[in-house]
Write a protein that holds these residues in place. Structure first.
Motif, PDB file in Angstrom:
ATOM      1  N   UNK A  77       0.846  -1.191   0.000  1.00  0.00           N
ATOM      2  CA  UNK A  77       0.000   0.000   0.000  1.00  0.00           C
ATOM      3  C   UNK A  77       0.879   1.238   0.000  1.00  0.00           C
ATOM      4  N   UNK A  78       0.532   2.215  -0.862  1.00  0.00           N
ATOM      5  CA  UNK A  78       1.279   3.458  -0.918  1.00  0.00           C
ATOM      6  C   UNK A  78       2.036   3.621  -2.218  1.00  0.00           C
ATOM      7  N   UNK A  79       2.848   4.668  -2.335  1.00  0.00           N
ATOM      8  CA  UNK A  79       3.610   4.940  -3.562  1.00  0.00           C
ATOM      9  C   UNK A  79       4.560   3.802  -3.907  1.00  0.00           C
ATOM     10  N   UNK A  80       4.880   3.701  -5.194  1.00  0.00           N
ATOM     11  CA  UNK A  80       5.812   2.670  -5.652  1.00  0.00           C
ATOM     12  C   UNK A  80       7.244   3.150  -5.399  1.00  0.00           C
ATOM     13  N   UNK A  81       7.963   2.383  -4.576  1.00  0.00           N
ATOM     14  CA  UNK A  81       9.345   2.712  -4.252  1.00  0.00           C
ATOM     15  C   UNK A  81      10.292   1.680  -4.849  1.00  0.00           C
ATOM     16  N   UNK A  82      11.576   1.960  -4.726  1.00  0.00           N
ATOM     17  CA  UNK A  82      12.615   1.075  -5.258  1.00  0.00           C
ATOM     18  C   UNK A  82      12.488  -0.341  -4.691  1.00  0.00           C
ATOM     19  N   UNK A  83      12.155  -0.444  -3.399  1.00  0.00           N
ATOM     20  CA  UNK A  83      12.020  -1.754  -2.771  1.00  0.00           C
ATOM     21  C   UNK A  83      10.896  -2.568  -3.407  1.00  0.00           C
ATOM     22  N   UNK A  84       9.825  -1.903  -3.818  1.00  0.00           N
ATOM     23  CA  UNK A  84       8.721  -2.606  -4.483  1.00  0.00           C
ATOM     24  C   UNK A  84       9.189  -3.182  -5.823  1.00  0.00           C
ATOM     25  N   UNK A  85      10.000  -2.418  -6.533  1.00  0.00           N
ATOM     26  CA  UNK A  85      10.537  -2.895  -7.807  1.00  0.00           C
ATOM     27  C   UNK A  85      11.435  -4.111  -7.578  1.00  0.00           C
ATOM     28  N   UNK A  86      12.246  -4.065  -6.514  1.00  0.00           N
ATOM     29  CA  UNK A  86      13.115  -5.198  -6.190  1.00  0.00           C
ATOM     30  C   UNK A  86      12.288  -6.453  -5.927  1.00  0.00           C
TER      31      UNK A  86
END
Length: 295
Positions: A77-86
């Motif tokens: 939940x929330x904005x897409x961050x670098x960790x989400x891409x990983x």
């Protein structure tokens, strides 16, 4: 507030009682546990990465993905961050690397996350309307399917039984020459790239022999190039034959033509062209499989 989830319940322990606090914790975590269970039901480890702005939005997105039969391997939940891409990039090493993508419903994408996604090969689809996410996903999967089909075109052999039309023998084959003749499709479908063979009858102590004729190089119907001929259709077919195979010497118009199936070609059909074959054509695959002794 720290470590809160957008859209989650906000409960207050007015009494200060420790037991009541534990009950409230369980109540707050119930929604997240429900989502985690939904993800487990949607995937066996392969799937897309689903993100939304609030808990309610994520619930709606997961329900839509479930209805659309789109597998999900993780959520946030929330904005897409670098960790989400990983996290989404882990799908690149699994069975379906095409699922290395993020479906972001009504959330922004951080600049460093977008750059990292481009570097790693992770796709990010964003939309403020769920149906638009579905449109992005289906269009992308159609591209993936078309690419995989093109890559598998010379591995997958479609089932066919055809006959040579003796009145239309245009080229007999031989050293440097293809075999070109009129053909009638009796069962299945004859496609460009299909490997053809004939089965000569048993002679003396030797059993039936399979003679490989080569691959279909081109097909013409009504003087126009086509990619395939269906059951009952006829056309002029060019086969790139080996140098030592000649019509009239190694096979004749009396011999039925079969697509030369293998275990590898059948597997490619199942994986990439399953919906392109009718029930009758799959029955023909089984028939040819037994004929060629494929396990």
């Amino acid at each position: 507030l720290d470590k809160v989830v957008a859209g989650g319940a906000l409960l207050v322990n007015r009494s200060g009682d420790k037991d009541e606090l534990e009950v409230l914790k369980e109540e707050v975590m119930a929604d997240l546990a429900k989502l985690a269970k939904a993800v487990n039901e949607l995937s066996d480890g392969d799937g897309v990465y689903a993100m939304a702005s609030t808990l309610g939005s994520l619930e709606a997105l997961l329900e839509f993905l479930k209805t659309s039969k789109i597998p999900v391997h993780a959520i946030n939940i929330g904005p897409v961050h670098r960790l989400d891409v990983m996290r989404a990039s882990t799908q690149l090493e699994r069975t379906h690397p095409e699922y290395a993508l993020i479906l972001a419903f009504d959330v922004p994408v951080a600049k460093d996350a977008a750059a990292f996604a481009e570097d790693t090969g992770v796709r990010i689809f964003t939309a403020e309307i769920i149906y638009h996410l579905f449109d992005h996903f289906t269009a992308y999967m159609a591209e993936v399917r078309a690419r995989k089909q093109e890559e598998a075109r010379f591995v997958a052999a479609f089932p066919v039984v055809a006959s040579i039309i003796p009145e239309f023998i245009f080229n007999r084959g031989g050293p440097g020459d293809p075999f070109v003749a009129g053909m009638l499709v009796k069962e299945g479908q004859l496609r460009r790239g299909t490997p053809l063979c004939v089965i000569t009858p048993a002679s003396g102590d030797s059993g039936p022999t399979v003679v490989d004729l080569g691959r279909v190089a081109s097909i013409e119907k009504d003087k126009k190039p086509v990619d395939e001929l269906k059951r009952g259709q006829s056309g002029a077919v060019k086969v790139e034959t080996p140098n030592n195979i000649v019509f009239g010497r190694h096979f004749t118009a009396k011999d039925a033509l079969y697509s030369r199936l293998t275990r590898e070609s059948i597997n490619a059909l199942k994986e990439h062209f399953k919906d392109d074959l009718s029930k009758e054509e799959w029955q023909l695959v089984i028939k040819l499989k037994r004929m060629f002794g494929i396990i």
